[in-house]
Each structure stands twice: as structure tokens, then as C-alpha cells.
Design a protein around this motif. Sequence first.
Motif, PDB file in Angstrom:
ATOM      1  N   ALA A  43     -19.615 -28.045  -4.521  1.00 28.54           N
ATOM      2  CA  ALA A  43     -18.546 -27.432  -5.018  1.00 28.54           C
ATOM      3  C   ALA A  43     -17.564 -28.502  -4.314  1.00 28.54           C
ATOM      4  O   ALA A  43     -18.060 -29.525  -3.714  1.00 28.54           O
ATOM      5  CB  ALA A  43     -18.546 -26.098  -3.449  1.00 28.54           C
ATOM      6  N   ALA A  44     -16.874 -28.643  -5.441  1.00 29.30           N
ATOM      7  CA  ALA A  44     -15.349 -29.352  -5.556  1.00 29.30           C
ATOM      8  C   ALA A  44     -14.823 -29.916  -4.523  1.00 29.30           C
ATOM      9  O   ALA A  44     -14.809 -28.638  -3.726  1.00 29.30           O
ATOM     10  CB  ALA A  44     -14.656 -29.445  -6.585  1.00 29.30           C
ATOM     11  N   GLY A  45     -14.458 -30.954  -3.500  1.00 28.72           N
ATOM     12  CA  GLY A  45     -13.890 -31.339  -2.829  1.00 28.72           C
ATOM     13  C   GLY A  45     -14.932 -31.290  -1.043  1.00 28.72           C
ATOM     14  O   GLY A  45     -14.538 -31.480   0.131  1.00 28.72           O
ATOM     15  N   ASP A  99     -19.400 -18.367 -13.532  1.00 28.30           N
ATOM     16  CA  ASP A  99     -21.038 -17.596 -14.027  1.00 28.30           C
ATOM     17  C   ASP A  99     -21.948 -18.121 -13.596  1.00 28.30           C
ATOM     18  O   ASP A  99     -23.169 -16.949 -13.103  1.00 28.30           O
ATOM     19  CB  ASP A  99     -20.401 -15.940 -14.493  1.00 28.30           C
ATOM     20  CG  ASP A  99     -20.979 -16.874 -16.436  1.00 28.30           C
ATOM     21  OD1 ASP A  99     -21.737 -18.099 -16.903  1.00 28.30           O
ATOM     22  OD2 ASP A  99     -21.458 -16.409 -16.999  1.00 28.30           O
ATOM     23  N   LYS A 100     -22.287 -18.877 -13.589  1.00 26.93           N
ATOM     24  CA  LYS A 100     -23.657 -19.783 -13.326  1.00 26.93           C
ATOM     25  C   LYS A 100     -25.096 -19.093 -14.391  1.00 26.93           C
ATOM     26  O   LYS A 100     -25.897 -19.799 -13.872  1.00 26.93           O
ATOM     27  CB  LYS A 100     -24.291 -19.310 -11.241  1.00 26.93           C
ATOM     28  CG  LYS A 100     -23.059 -19.213 -10.986  1.00 26.93           C
ATOM     29  CD  LYS A 100     -23.388 -18.776  -9.431  1.00 26.93           C
ATOM     30  CE  LYS A 100     -22.435 -19.160  -8.200  1.00 26.93           C
ATOM     31  NZ  LYS A 100     -21.747 -18.088  -8.410  1.00 26.93           N
ATOM     32  N   THR A 101     -24.305 -18.737 -15.368  1.00 23.61           N
ATOM     33  CA  THR A 101     -25.096 -18.872 -16.356  1.00 23.61           C
ATOM     34  C   THR A 101     -25.422 -20.159 -17.343  1.00 23.61           C
ATOM     35  O   THR A 101     -26.881 -20.619 -17.455  1.00 23.61           O
ATOM     36  CB  THR A 101     -24.649 -17.825 -17.671  1.00 23.61           C
ATOM     37  OG1 THR A 101     -23.485 -18.673 -18.251  1.00 23.61           O
ATOM     38  CG2 THR A 101     -23.975 -16.578 -17.476  1.00 23.61           C
ATOM     39  N   VAL A 102     -25.187 -20.820 -17.337  1.00 23.67           N
ATOM     40  CA  VAL A 102     -25.657 -23.011 -17.581  1.00 23.67           C
ATOM     41  C   VAL A 102     -27.002 -23.476 -16.302  1.00 23.67           C
ATOM     42  O   VAL A 102     -27.577 -24.101 -16.553  1.00 23.67           O
ATOM     43  CB  VAL A 102     -23.774 -23.478 -18.027  1.00 23.67           C
ATOM     44  CG1 VAL A 102     -24.544 -24.700 -18.150  1.00 23.67           C
ATOM     45  CG2 VAL A 102     -23.896 -23.191 -19.040  1.00 23.67           C
ATOM     46  N   LEU A 103     -25.934 -23.040 -14.983  1.00 20.38           N
ATOM     47  CA  LEU A 103     -26.541 -22.970 -13.696  1.00 20.38           C
ATOM     48  C   LEU A 103     -27.901 -22.850 -13.989  1.00 20.38           C
ATOM     49  O   LEU A 103     -29.345 -23.117 -13.940  1.00 20.38           O
ATOM     50  CB  LEU A 103     -25.740 -22.708 -12.106  1.00 20.38           C
ATOM     51  CG  LEU A 103     -24.614 -24.325 -12.520  1.00 20.38           C
ATOM     52  CD1 LEU A 103     -23.573 -22.867 -12.023  1.00 20.38           C
ATOM     53  CD2 LEU A 103     -25.043 -25.129 -11.530  1.00 20.38           C
ATOM     54  N   THR A 104     -28.075 -21.413 -14.131  1.00 22.18           N
ATOM     55  CA  THR A 104     -29.067 -20.261 -14.016  1.00 22.18           C
ATOM     56  C   THR A 104     -30.236 -21.266 -15.365  1.00 22.18           C
ATOM     57  O   THR A 104     -31.420 -21.241 -14.370  1.00 22.18           O
ATOM     58  CB  THR A 104     -29.011 -19.267 -14.120  1.00 22.18           C
ATOM     59  OG1 THR A 104     -28.206 -19.068 -13.168  1.00 22.18           O
ATOM     60  CG2 THR A 104     -30.730 -18.854 -13.711  1.00 22.18           C
ATOM     61  N   ALA A 105     -29.903 -21.504 -16.163  1.00 19.87           N
ATOM     62  CA  ALA A 105     -30.540 -22.049 -17.321  1.00 19.87           C
ATOM     63  C   ALA A 105     -30.609 -22.909 -17.009  1.00 19.87           C
ATOM     64  O   ALA A 105     -32.454 -23.623 -17.624  1.00 19.87           O
ATOM     65  CB  ALA A 105     -29.730 -21.891 -18.548  1.00 19.87           C
ATOM     66  N   TRP A 106     -30.625 -23.824 -16.604  1.00 25.44           N
ATOM     67  CA  TRP A 106     -31.271 -25.519 -16.280  1.00 25.44           C
ATOM     68  C   TRP A 106     -31.771 -25.601 -14.575  1.00 25.44           C
ATOM     69  O   TRP A 106     -32.477 -26.730 -14.353  1.00 25.44           O
ATOM     70  CB  TRP A 106     -29.933 -26.594 -16.462  1.00 25.44           C
ATOM     71  CG  TRP A 106     -29.200 -26.396 -17.317  1.00 25.44           C
ATOM     72  CD1 TRP A 106     -28.790 -26.048 -18.608  1.00 25.44           C
ATOM     73  CD2 TRP A 106     -28.861 -27.933 -18.082  1.00 25.44           C
ATOM     74  NE1 TRP A 106     -27.971 -26.859 -19.645  1.00 25.44           N
ATOM     75  CE2 TRP A 106     -28.836 -28.104 -19.438  1.00 25.44           C
ATOM     76  CE3 TRP A 106     -29.820 -29.060 -18.181  1.00 25.44           C
ATOM     77  CZ2 TRP A 106     -28.188 -29.433 -20.316  1.00 25.44           C
ATOM     78  CZ3 TRP A 106     -29.949 -30.237 -18.379  1.00 25.44           C
ATOM     79  CH2 TRP A 106     -28.719 -30.412 -19.456  1.00 25.44           C
ATOM     80  N   GLY A 110     -30.545 -21.029  -7.484  1.00 27.33           N
ATOM     81  CA  GLY A 110     -31.695 -20.492  -7.044  1.00 27.33           C
ATOM     82  C   GLY A 110     -31.706 -20.017  -6.006  1.00 27.33           C
ATOM     83  O   GLY A 110     -30.705 -20.895  -5.319  1.00 27.33           O
ATOM     84  N   GLU A 111     -32.235 -20.183  -5.188  1.00 28.74           N
ATOM     85  CA  GLU A 111     -33.499 -20.178  -4.005  1.00 28.74           C
ATOM     86  C   GLU A 111     -33.742 -21.482  -3.530  1.00 28.74           C
ATOM     87  O   GLU A 111     -34.095 -22.272  -4.448  1.00 28.74           O
ATOM     88  CB  GLU A 111     -34.436 -19.107  -3.335  1.00 28.74           C
ATOM     89  CG  GLU A 111     -34.453 -17.740  -3.958  1.00 28.74           C
ATOM     90  CD  GLU A 111     -35.736 -17.256  -3.927  1.00 28.74           C
ATOM     91  OE1 GLU A 111     -36.326 -17.635  -2.987  1.00 28.74           O
ATOM     92  OE2 GLU A 111     -35.584 -16.037  -3.004  1.00 28.74           O
ATOM     93  N   GLY A 121     -28.287 -20.071  -3.899  1.00 38.69           N
ATOM     94  CA  GLY A 121     -27.095 -20.990  -4.851  1.00 38.69           C
ATOM     95  C   GLY A 121     -27.251 -22.592  -5.604  1.00 38.69           C
ATOM     96  O   GLY A 121     -28.117 -22.060  -5.947  1.00 38.69           O
ATOM     97  N   VAL A 122     -26.528 -23.121  -5.360  1.00 32.34           N
ATOM     98  CA  VAL A 122     -26.425 -24.645  -6.207  1.00 32.34           C
ATOM     99  C   VAL A 122     -27.641 -25.434  -6.043  1.00 32.34           C
ATOM    100  O   VAL A 122     -27.257 -25.695  -4.612  1.00 32.34           O
ATOM    101  CB  VAL A 122     -25.213 -24.941  -6.710  1.00 32.34           C
ATOM    102  CG1 VAL A 122     -25.671 -25.996  -7.318  1.00 32.34           C
ATOM    103  CG2 VAL A 122     -24.071 -23.876  -7.783  1.00 32.34           C
ATOM    104  N   ILE A 123     -28.544 -25.805  -6.886  1.00 32.38           N
ATOM    105  CA  ILE A 123     -29.748 -26.868  -6.164  1.00 32.38           C
ATOM    106  C   ILE A 123     -28.777 -27.512  -7.137  1.00 32.38           C
ATOM    107  O   ILE A 123     -29.001 -27.978  -8.033  1.00 32.38           O
ATOM    108  CB  ILE A 123     -30.797 -26.129  -6.712  1.00 32.38           C
ATOM    109  CG1 ILE A 123     -31.455 -24.881  -6.371  1.00 32.38           C
ATOM    110  CG2 ILE A 123     -31.375 -27.623  -6.583  1.00 32.38           C
ATOM    111  CD1 ILE A 123     -32.388 -24.123  -7.153  1.00 32.38           C
ATOM    112  N   ARG A 124     -28.543 -28.833  -6.065  1.00 32.37           N
ATOM    113  CA  ARG A 124     -28.367 -30.639  -6.129  1.00 32.37           C
ATOM    114  C   ARG A 124     -29.099 -31.171  -7.174  1.00 32.37           C
ATOM    115  O   ARG A 124     -30.014 -31.324  -6.975  1.00 32.37           O
ATOM    116  CB  ARG A 124     -27.781 -31.360  -5.531  1.00 32.37           C
ATOM    117  CG  ARG A 124     -26.794 -32.637  -5.745  1.00 32.37           C
ATOM    118  CD  ARG A 124     -26.526 -33.259  -3.945  1.00 32.37           C
ATOM    119  NE  ARG A 124     -25.612 -32.562  -3.581  1.00 32.37           N
ATOM    120  CZ  ARG A 124     -24.477 -32.143  -3.268  1.00 32.37           C
ATOM    121  NH1 ARG A 124     -23.540 -33.321  -4.408  1.00 32.37           N
ATOM    122  NH2 ARG A 124     -23.808 -31.610  -2.194  1.00 32.37           N
TER     123      ARG A 124
END
Length: 157
Positions: A43-45, A99-106, A110-111, A121-124
Amino acid sequence: MTEQQRLSPGDQAPAFTLPDSEGRPVSLSDYLGKSVVVYFYPAAGTPGCTKQACDFRDNLGDLAGSGYEVVGISPDKPEKLAKFVAAEGLNFPLLSDVDKTVLTAWGAFGEKQNYGRTVQGVIRSTFLVGPDGTIVKAMYNVRATGHVAKLLRELPA
């Protein structure tokens, strides 16, 4: 915990086209023929994400000198990214994946463990993508602080 897709060196980087902080589309294919660092952040900020983004900003010259451009991706809307870019003087594109499609594809959504609990959530994560569009290095669960310095030390020659 469910097993989620993870990318490995040699894999083709999943294609994407996402809006930047100004709403302009940016595609991974825009970087074909170049090496690029693609990093995913929650998350930005927020304190950790600000530290990480500022580290990339402050080391962009060294990364460019090693032949790398930088792109950051989060689930934030372009308006929030624009405020973040302005507030921190960021000098590389931040892209919006609401929509987190790119995050998921990479494999960057996920958990994950957060303060001892399993959450979605987002996995750094940070990836080095070669000029041919393949993954050179895939790093999951990276730390916000000190990560860019470690990355610079480990860049392939």
C-alpha cells in the motif's frame, strides 16, 4: 495454507498492462529489450512501502547504471499513487492493479503471515526481468528496509 503459483528464474514473466499514477497504460512489453526490476508492495503511503519506494528512488541511478529500470505495482488506485509519487518525489512508474490479477499471476498475492496470523494480502516481492522478458531472479517475502541495497549487491553482472 494453499500453494500459490511462484515464478522462478527462466520462467516467462506474465504480461501486463496497467494504469500508472496518471492513468496512462504501461505494459511489461514496453520494456522488451531492457532489464527491469518489477516490485510489488502492499500500500502506497504506509511506512514500510514508503521506505522501500524511497530506497528505489534514491538508488535509481545505480540501478540504471547496471542497466535496470524500475516499476512498482500495488492494488492502490491511480489517484492514491499520484499523491504518493508527488509526496515522495518518486522518479519511476507506479502501477495500479486494483483487481489484483497481475499480483496473483506473479505469485505476489495470497496467503501470508502477518503478526502470527495467516491472512490474504500482497506478498512484498521483487523480480528481475531480463531483456527477453524472462525472470532472472524472483524474490518473495522481501523486507522493505535494506532490500534495495541487497538487490544492488546481487545484480547479475
